[in-house]
Structures are given as structure tokens and as C-alpha cells.
Scaffold this motif. Sequence first.
Motif, mmCIF file in Angstrom:
data_model
loop_
_atom_site.group_PDB
_atom_site.id
_atom_site.type_symbol
_atom_site.label_atom_id
_atom_site.label_comp_id
_atom_site.label_asym_id
_atom_site.label_seq_id
_atom_site.Cartn_x
_atom_site.Cartn_y
_atom_site.Cartn_z
ATOM 1 N N MET A 1 2.277 -38.587 18.001
ATOM 2 C CA MET A 1 0.928 -38.905 18.495
ATOM 3 C C MET A 1 0.622 -40.222 18.768
ATOM 4 S SD MET A 1 -2.711 -37.813 16.687
ATOM 5 C CE MET A 1 -2.382 -36.159 16.564
ATOM 6 N N ASN A 2 -0.013 -40.393 20.071
ATOM 7 C CA ASN A 2 -0.200 -41.851 20.587
ATOM 8 C C ASN A 2 -1.516 -42.396 19.803
ATOM 9 O OD1 ASN A 2 1.862 -41.643 22.530
ATOM 10 N ND2 ASN A 2 0.442 -40.538 23.984
ATOM 11 N N PRO A 3 -1.434 -43.699 19.669
ATOM 12 C CA PRO A 3 -2.439 -44.313 19.045
ATOM 13 C C PRO A 3 -3.911 -43.904 19.448
ATOM 14 C CG PRO A 3 -1.228 -46.049 19.625
ATOM 15 C CD PRO A 3 -0.912 -44.732 20.451
ATOM 16 N N CYS A 4 -4.760 -43.437 18.654
ATOM 17 C CA CYS A 4 -6.200 -42.715 18.751
ATOM 18 C C CYS A 4 -6.284 -41.426 19.748
ATOM 19 C CB CYS A 4 -7.131 -43.753 19.221
ATOM 20 S SG CYS A 4 -7.268 -45.366 18.142
ATOM 21 N N ASP A 5 -5.012 -40.987 19.933
ATOM 22 C CA ASP A 5 -4.718 -39.756 20.524
ATOM 23 C C ASP A 5 -5.360 -38.441 19.802
ATOM 24 O OD1 ASP A 5 -4.312 -37.325 22.159
ATOM 25 O OD2 ASP A 5 -2.262 -37.951 22.417
ATOM 26 N N THR A 6 -6.693 -37.861 20.009
ATOM 27 C CA THR A 6 -7.238 -36.998 19.285
ATOM 28 C C THR A 6 -7.213 -35.581 19.764
ATOM 29 O OG1 THR A 6 -9.431 -37.431 19.848
ATOM 30 C CG2 THR A 6 -8.537 -38.571 18.198
ATOM 31 N N LYS A 7 -6.275 -35.429 20.939
ATOM 32 C CA LYS A 7 -6.413 -34.054 21.503
ATOM 33 C C LYS A 7 -5.814 -33.025 20.682
ATOM 34 C CE LYS A 7 -4.574 -31.483 25.468
ATOM 35 N NZ LYS A 7 -4.300 -30.392 24.542
ATOM 36 N N SER A 8 -4.992 -33.159 19.867
ATOM 37 C CA SER A 8 -4.633 -32.045 18.838
ATOM 38 C C SER A 8 -5.449 -31.774 17.939
ATOM 39 C CB SER A 8 -3.141 -32.402 18.193
ATOM 40 O OG SER A 8 -3.395 -33.758 17.423
ATOM 41 N N ILE A 9 -6.368 -32.652 17.346
ATOM 42 C CA ILE A 9 -7.445 -32.648 16.487
ATOM 43 C C ILE A 9 -8.433 -31.945 17.087
ATOM 44 C CG2 ILE A 9 -9.055 -33.770 15.084
ATOM 45 C CD1 ILE A 9 -6.987 -36.066 14.979
ATOM 46 N N ASP A 11 -8.235 -29.615 19.532
ATOM 47 C CA ASP A 11 -7.697 -28.469 19.753
ATOM 48 C C ASP A 11 -7.920 -27.508 18.314
ATOM 49 O OD1 ASP A 11 -7.118 -28.569 22.203
ATOM 50 O OD2 ASP A 11 -5.213 -29.263 22.107
ATOM 51 N N TRP A 12 -7.528 -28.166 17.255
ATOM 52 C CA TRP A 12 -7.512 -27.672 15.814
ATOM 53 C C TRP A 12 -9.210 -27.386 15.693
ATOM 54 C CZ3 TRP A 12 -9.600 -30.085 11.412
ATOM 55 C CH2 TRP A 12 -9.335 -29.479 9.884
ATOM 56 N N LEU A 13 -10.012 -28.030 15.950
ATOM 57 C CA LEU A 13 -11.511 -27.686 15.433
ATOM 58 C C LEU A 13 -11.948 -26.815 16.671
ATOM 59 C CD1 LEU A 13 -12.818 -31.698 15.229
ATOM 60 C CD2 LEU A 13 -12.708 -29.914 13.169
ATOM 61 N N THR A 14 -11.553 -26.849 17.703
ATOM 62 C CA THR A 14 -11.923 -25.840 18.789
ATOM 63 C C THR A 14 -11.500 -24.435 18.267
ATOM 64 O OG1 THR A 14 -11.892 -27.589 20.445
ATOM 65 C CG2 THR A 14 -11.991 -25.275 21.330
ATOM 66 N N ASP A 15 -10.300 -24.321 17.555
ATOM 67 C CA ASP A 15 -9.729 -22.981 17.147
ATOM 68 C C ASP A 15 -10.539 -22.759 16.073
ATOM 69 O OD1 ASP A 15 -7.691 -20.759 17.525
ATOM 70 O OD2 ASP A 15 -6.694 -21.858 15.752
ATOM 71 N N GLY A 16 -11.541 -23.701 15.465
ATOM 72 C CA GLY A 16 -12.300 -23.049 14.100
ATOM 73 C C GLY A 16 -11.795 -23.765 12.948
ATOM 74 N N ALA A 17 -10.708 -24.781 12.948
ATOM 75 C CA ALA A 17 -10.198 -25.249 11.852
ATOM 76 C C ALA A 17 -9.669 -24.256 10.863
ATOM 77 C CB ALA A 17 -11.067 -26.025 11.305
ATOM 78 N N ILE A 161 -14.297 -36.202 18.624
ATOM 79 C CA ILE A 161 -14.156 -34.934 17.753
ATOM 80 C C ILE A 161 -15.438 -34.575 17.501
ATOM 81 C CG2 ILE A 161 -11.873 -35.613 17.058
ATOM 82 C CD1 ILE A 161 -14.644 -36.126 14.827
ATOM 83 N N VAL A 162 -16.474 -35.237 17.571
ATOM 84 C CA VAL A 162 -18.012 -34.927 17.063
ATOM 85 C C VAL A 162 -18.395 -33.693 17.571
ATOM 86 C CG1 VAL A 162 -20.333 -35.843 17.152
ATOM 87 C CG2 VAL A 162 -18.441 -37.554 16.782
ATOM 88 N N ARG A 163 -18.526 -33.101 18.926
ATOM 89 C CA ARG A 163 -18.962 -31.981 19.437
ATOM 90 C C ARG A 163 -18.126 -30.944 18.734
ATOM 91 N NH1 ARG A 163 -21.022 -32.566 25.838
ATOM 92 N NH2 ARG A 163 -22.459 -34.139 25.318
ATOM 93 N N PRO A 164 -16.678 -30.840 18.742
ATOM 94 C CA PRO A 164 -16.206 -29.838 18.090
ATOM 95 C C PRO A 164 -16.423 -29.630 16.691
ATOM 96 C CG PRO A 164 -14.402 -31.195 19.046
ATOM 97 C CD PRO A 164 -15.989 -31.609 19.477
ATOM 98 N N LEU A 165 -16.491 -30.998 16.082
ATOM 99 C CA LEU A 165 -16.800 -30.737 14.609
ATOM 100 C C LEU A 165 -18.120 -30.023 14.433
ATOM 101 C CD1 LEU A 165 -16.300 -31.485 11.433
ATOM 102 C CD2 LEU A 165 -17.200 -33.976 12.103
ATOM 103 N N ALA A 166 -19.077 -30.732 15.194
ATOM 104 C CA ALA A 166 -20.444 -29.791 15.140
ATOM 105 C C ALA A 166 -20.368 -28.334 15.145
ATOM 106 C CB ALA A 166 -21.297 -30.258 16.282
ATOM 107 N N ARG A 167 -19.576 -27.777 16.013
ATOM 108 C CA ARG A 167 -19.523 -26.162 16.130
ATOM 109 C C ARG A 167 -18.831 -25.762 14.866
ATOM 110 N NH1 ARG A 167 -21.407 -28.115 19.862
ATOM 111 N NH2 ARG A 167 -23.047 -27.406 18.256
ATOM 112 N N VAL A 168 -17.787 -26.468 14.446
ATOM 113 C CA VAL A 168 -17.195 -25.837 13.088
ATOM 114 C C VAL A 168 -18.239 -25.931 11.903
ATOM 115 C CG1 VAL A 168 -15.250 -26.368 11.442
ATOM 116 C CG2 VAL A 168 -14.659 -26.376 13.839
#
Length: 403
Positions: A1-9, A11-17, A161-168
Motif C-alpha cells: 500500500m502506498n503511503p497514505c493510500d486509503t482506497k482499500s480502507i 472499500d472495506w468501509l463501503t462494504d460495511g466492514a 475515510i470519514v464519510r464511509p465511516l459515518a455510514r458504517v
Amino acid sequence: MNPCDTKSIVDWLTDGARSAPRPEMVLADLCDQLVQAGIPLWRVAVFVRTLHPEIMGRRFIWQPGGDVTITEGLFDLLETDQFRNSPFVAVIKSGRTIRRQLQDQGNPEEFSIFRDLRAEGATDYLATPLIFTDSSVHVATWSTQQVGGFTDAQIAGIETIVRPLARVAEIRALQRTATNLLDTYVGHHAGERIMAGRIRRGHTETIHSVIWLSDMRGFTSMADRLPPQMLVDLLNLYFDCQVPVILKHGGEVLKFIGDGLLAIFPLAEGSADIREVCDRALAAAREAQVNIDAIEAPANIGHAHGIRFGLALHLGEVLYGNIGSGNRLDFTCIGPAVNLASRLEKLAAGLGRSIIMSAEFAQHSRADLEPLGEFAVAGFAAAQKTFGLPPGSAVKPASGDGR
């Protein structure tokens, strides 16, 4: 994972963790992933408001190398200066992010937590709103001990990650709210059945249980004499004398009927030790009587005997489930055993007894009980044998959980 690359995180939150079934696991996994992505988190706190009769919100705190700690905030917390003068409240009111670089002595210290965090070595602080779909605002805070604080790239990584975290967080909060409301209004076990899908009218099961049916003596005259709010306060105090001890001894409160209370102590499926359940129910009854006797009654209740209650304990089979009309149902228990408990409770008043027990209950109780005689009761062809506590029987709170 590239420095500060949060795309996979993201995606994980968007999938509902979904790999983290509990809220504290979501926070722990999220923070671990952010650290691995190059964001040097030292402390993360999430505050989510909730719908509960006693708790206004829950706070989750993560720090590296430890478990997530959960703190429940009671409504009294709302009146404290510590809470009112906190960044949580500031973000909730404004809906905006707050950032303070704590190592910069020139930054204002409008919140005492900034001094506390700086004393522990924190260098930067970010508070972000978690905005739910109903526009309610909750809060997540992010702190680091990195020299110089967060970099711009690290701040940007957190913000992604704040918005997808809010959804979860909202989904998990709604699930908890549903559980809280069911626990509050129908009881824990009934709530579990409802959440498991047992929601159709006529969906019932037969269970063997001890039935608890109680009411307050002289309530009608008290209701006529006391101011409405004083009456409500007295009822709440009266139920506080019973509900906690019922729950402590393994019972389930099903319904409040004016000044009446219906509860059951279910026998576990396949359980052979009926005596143990009867002993727990009687232990709860003894404690409830002690608690009620200690209530300081209002001077104008209309009689000189203080607050009194009557309680019937009966053992039998009940139909337990959904009863009602269309989409307005009640999860309760019915049957001849409940009817008999109701009749015996009324009989107790005529006998001058606080606690009365049926022959079925007495047969399986290990307590020393006194026969009170046989009595005709409405709706039952046969006279019913009844039992009570012997004269001078010490009514003391049972120790432990009564098991």
C-alpha cells in the motif's frame, strides 16, 4: 500500500466492514489499517449519540497495543462543564472539523482536553463530524505524537475515510437502537425473538415458567389524591424496587399494566431443576418486598400503612408470543396459568398477605411455606390451595444471583 493510500480502507468501509461484527472491532481494525497506510495515529475516539432511556451516547477510544475502551454517557453528563466545553459538543453544534496543532504554543487552548493530550505527548488533534443520513452529527477525533503533527497527506487520508465511516457507524447505531428500544419496551428475551423474525401475529410458543404478577395496594385512591407528576414519580420508584431484582434473578419483565407488573422466570428447555427457578423467583420477591417497605411514602397517600404491594407466584405453562390485530401486536404471555396468577394476587389482598403462592409453585419450592387454605377463585372450577411465608419469616435480600 502506498503511503497514505486509503482506497482499500474506503472499500472495506463501503462494504460495511463486515469482517468486524462489533463496533469496537470496526474501530480497532480501521485504526490498524490506517497506521499500516502510513498515518501515525496515537489516539482515536468516536462518540455516537444513541436512543436509550438512560444513556445519551457511547464513546469508543482506541490506542495502539490495547483494547478499544467503551464508555457509556448518562444523561447527567450533558449538564457537566467537562462535556459542554468539549470539542465533541463544538463539532456537534457546528458540523465542522476542528484541528489544533498541539505543539504550537501559540494555538488557543479553548478545550481542557488539549492540555491533557499535550501533556501525554500529542502533537496534533483533528475532530471530524460523522454526519448521518438524518443530518444528526456524531464525532470522531484523531491524535498523533508524530513530531510536527500530521502532514497534509495524512490529514487528507483521514478525511477520505470519514464519510464511509459515518455510514458504517450509522448502520451499527441503528442496529443498537433497535435492540435498545426492544429491550426497553418488550424485554431482552422477547426482543431477541422479535429481532430473529418472530413478528407474525399468532406466532407463539408454549413455555413452562414461574409467573410473577404484582400490583400496588390502594393505587386508585392514591391516584385520586396525589398530583400527577408525584404519582408518576412514585410509580417509577415502586417499579425500581422490583424490576432490577427480577432481572438479577433471571426473570423477564413483560408488561406494566398501570400499577401492575407481569414477569416470568422461564425454565430452560430440557431443564429438570424446577426448584432452582422457583427459588430464584422467591428470592426476587423477598428482595422486592424489602425494597418496597423502605419507600418513604408521600404524606397524602390516604392511608397510614405506607406503600404496599401484593404479589402472586405461580408455576405453569403459558403461551408466549405475538397477539393483537393486524400490524399492531403485543409480545406477551397468556393462558390459564396467567389468569390464575391474577386471581391469586387479588386473593392476597383479602388475606392481608403481600406474597402468595400457588400449590404448583409451593410443590417445587425449597422454602419453608405456610398453607393458607383452599379458596374458590373466579373462572376456575376447583378450589385453589394457596401458600405464604410463615409468620415471622425473615424477609431479607438474597445474596448473589440466587442460583
